[in-house]
Design a protein around this motif. Sequence first.
Motif, PDB file in Angstrom:
ATOM      1  N   TYR A 238       0.830  -1.204   0.000  1.00 51.31           N
ATOM      2  CA  TYR A 238       0.000   0.000   0.000  1.00 51.31           C
ATOM      3  C   TYR A 238       0.869   1.260   0.000  1.00 51.31           C
ATOM      4  N   LEU A 239       1.876   1.283   0.859  1.00 48.88           N
ATOM      5  CA  LEU A 239       2.740   2.457   0.961  1.00 48.88           C
ATOM      6  C   LEU A 239       3.556   2.658  -0.309  1.00 48.88           C
ATOM      7  N   ALA A 240       4.051   1.567  -0.872  1.00 49.05           N
ATOM      8  CA  ALA A 240       4.845   1.671  -2.099  1.00 49.05           C
ATOM      9  C   ALA A 240       4.002   2.207  -3.255  1.00 49.05           C
ATOM     10  N   ARG A 241       2.787   1.677  -3.405  1.00 52.66           N
ATOM     11  CA  ARG A 241       1.912   2.148  -4.484  1.00 52.66           C
ATOM     12  C   ARG A 241       1.485   3.595  -4.256  1.00 52.66           C
ATOM     13  N   SER A 242       1.223   3.952  -2.985  1.00 54.85           N
ATOM     14  CA  SER A 242       0.832   5.333  -2.674  1.00 54.85           C
ATOM     15  C   SER A 242       1.951   6.303  -3.012  1.00 54.85           C
ATOM     16  N   GLN A 243       3.180   5.924  -2.646  1.00 58.09           N
ATOM     17  CA  GLN A 243       4.311   6.804  -2.908  1.00 58.09           C
ATOM     18  C   GLN A 243       4.558   6.935  -4.411  1.00 58.09           C
ATOM     19  N   THR A 244       4.419   5.826  -5.127  1.00 58.05           N
ATOM     20  CA  THR A 244       4.610   5.866  -6.574  1.00 58.05           C
ATOM     21  C   THR A 244       3.585   6.789  -7.231  1.00 58.05           C
ATOM     22  N   ALA A 245       2.334   6.671  -6.807  1.00 57.49           N
ATOM     23  CA  ALA A 245       1.278   7.521  -7.368  1.00 57.49           C
ATOM     24  C   ALA A 245       1.542   8.988  -7.074  1.00 57.49           C
ATOM     25  N   GLN A 246       2.013   9.268  -5.865  1.00 54.18           N
ATOM     26  CA  GLN A 246       2.293  10.655  -5.490  1.00 54.18           C
ATOM     27  C   GLN A 246       3.446  11.218  -6.320  1.00 54.18           C
ATOM     28  N   LEU A 247       4.476  10.414  -6.495  1.00 49.60           N
ATOM     29  CA  LEU A 247       5.619  10.860  -7.281  1.00 49.60           C
ATOM     30  C   LEU A 247       5.241  11.088  -8.741  1.00 49.60           C
ATOM     31  N   GLN A 248       4.436  10.186  -9.287  1.00 52.07           N
ATOM     32  CA  GLN A 248       4.051  10.296 -10.687  1.00 52.07           C
ATOM     33  C   GLN A 248       3.185  11.521 -10.957  1.00 52.07           C
ATOM     34  N   SER A 249       2.532  12.003  -9.917  1.00 47.14           N
ATOM     35  CA  SER A 249       1.680  13.179 -10.094  1.00 47.14           C
ATOM     36  C   SER A 249       2.468  14.483 -10.095  1.00 47.14           C
ATOM     37  N   THR A 250       3.751  14.398  -9.688  1.00 40.53           N
ATOM     38  CA  THR A 250       4.533  15.632  -9.566  1.00 40.53           C
ATOM     39  C   THR A 250       5.802  15.642 -10.407  1.00 40.53           C
ATOM     40  N   ILE A 251       6.335  14.452 -10.768  1.00 46.00           N
ATOM     41  CA  ILE A 251       7.581  14.405 -11.533  1.00 46.00           C
ATOM     42  C   ILE A 251       7.472  13.411 -12.671  1.00 46.00           C
ATOM     43  N   SER A 252       8.481  13.346 -13.487  1.00 43.87           N
ATOM     44  CA  SER A 252       8.459  12.484 -14.662  1.00 43.87           C
ATOM     45  C   SER A 252       8.643  11.022 -14.279  1.00 43.87           C
ATOM     46  N   PRO A 253       8.202  10.083 -15.125  1.00 43.34           N
ATOM     47  CA  PRO A 253       8.384   8.646 -14.860  1.00 43.34           C
ATOM     48  C   PRO A 253       9.846   8.279 -14.638  1.00 43.34           C
ATOM     49  N   ALA A 254      10.764   8.884 -15.401  1.00 45.57           N
ATOM     50  CA  ALA A 254      12.188   8.564 -15.250  1.00 45.57           C
ATOM     51  C   ALA A 254      12.704   8.979 -13.876  1.00 45.57           C
ATOM     52  N   GLN A 255      12.290  10.169 -13.418  1.00 41.88           N
ATOM     53  CA  GLN A 255      12.698  10.631 -12.086  1.00 41.88           C
ATOM     54  C   GLN A 255      12.122   9.738 -11.003  1.00 41.88           C
ATOM     55  N   THR A 256      10.863   9.310 -11.179  1.00 40.16           N
ATOM     56  CA  THR A 256      10.214   8.392 -10.220  1.00 40.16           C
ATOM     57  C   THR A 256      11.031   7.122 -10.091  1.00 40.16           C
TER      58      THR A 256
END
Length: 263
Positions: A238-256
Amino acid sequence: MTFQPVIPTGGIVGWRFLQRTYDAQLESFSSSAVNEREAKYFLDNIGKVQTAEDLVSDRRLLQVALGAFGLEDDINNRYFIQKILSDGTSADDALSNRLADKRYREFSQAFGLGPGEVRKTDLITNMEAIAQDNVVARFEVAVGEANETMRISLYAQHTLSDLAAQDSSADTKWFDLMGQPPLRSMMETALGLPSSFAQLDIDKQLEVFKDRLSKVTGSDDLAQFADEAAVSRLTDQYLARSQTAQLQSTISPAQTALILLGA
């Protein structure tokens, strides 16, 4: 001063820190003057409550009572809460038995103010447990103000295992989970389900939930979460998916990808 929980970062790393420091942080929160004062008021006065109206008429008592069950947002819904309490839980058509969120049933049952029920407000051990549950729930609220995923994760540590251990059918446990917003949110995120998922027919939701969980854990039975290790693995997902979603909403896929890989 308002209590500020220490959560240095989000995701699994932040969660591990919160787990390590949980006891010390909860103790610091519990011993604050405000919490000690509210707990004392509750324990000094709850024994005088004999009816549902008595409880909802005292805002300080009601705040602790609702908070213990994560229902603090209903503090101003006095008529609704009075109905929940006065109906009790014995009758099939009691309001709490007709609601999807089973926390209302637990709340009503805890005080025994319905018709034919044994009043529990003068049982000091029961009321002490409610006062402590309120402190724990308020701590979780404070954590949520800093990081909502951490609050949901804390909530799941006790409620998911309790749900798993219930003496009810596998499908009933699923419907109970779907009726608890924090657990439902956690499960949807952990299993990668979209926000539109809740619009499906309830039986279809059950089918999808079970199929997804089986693919992730090897079983569609929520009873598996009676095991702390199973809860821990789901929480990490849950935490990993939440963090991934949050990152993807603010930065590029490569940066994520670089961040998640620790680059």
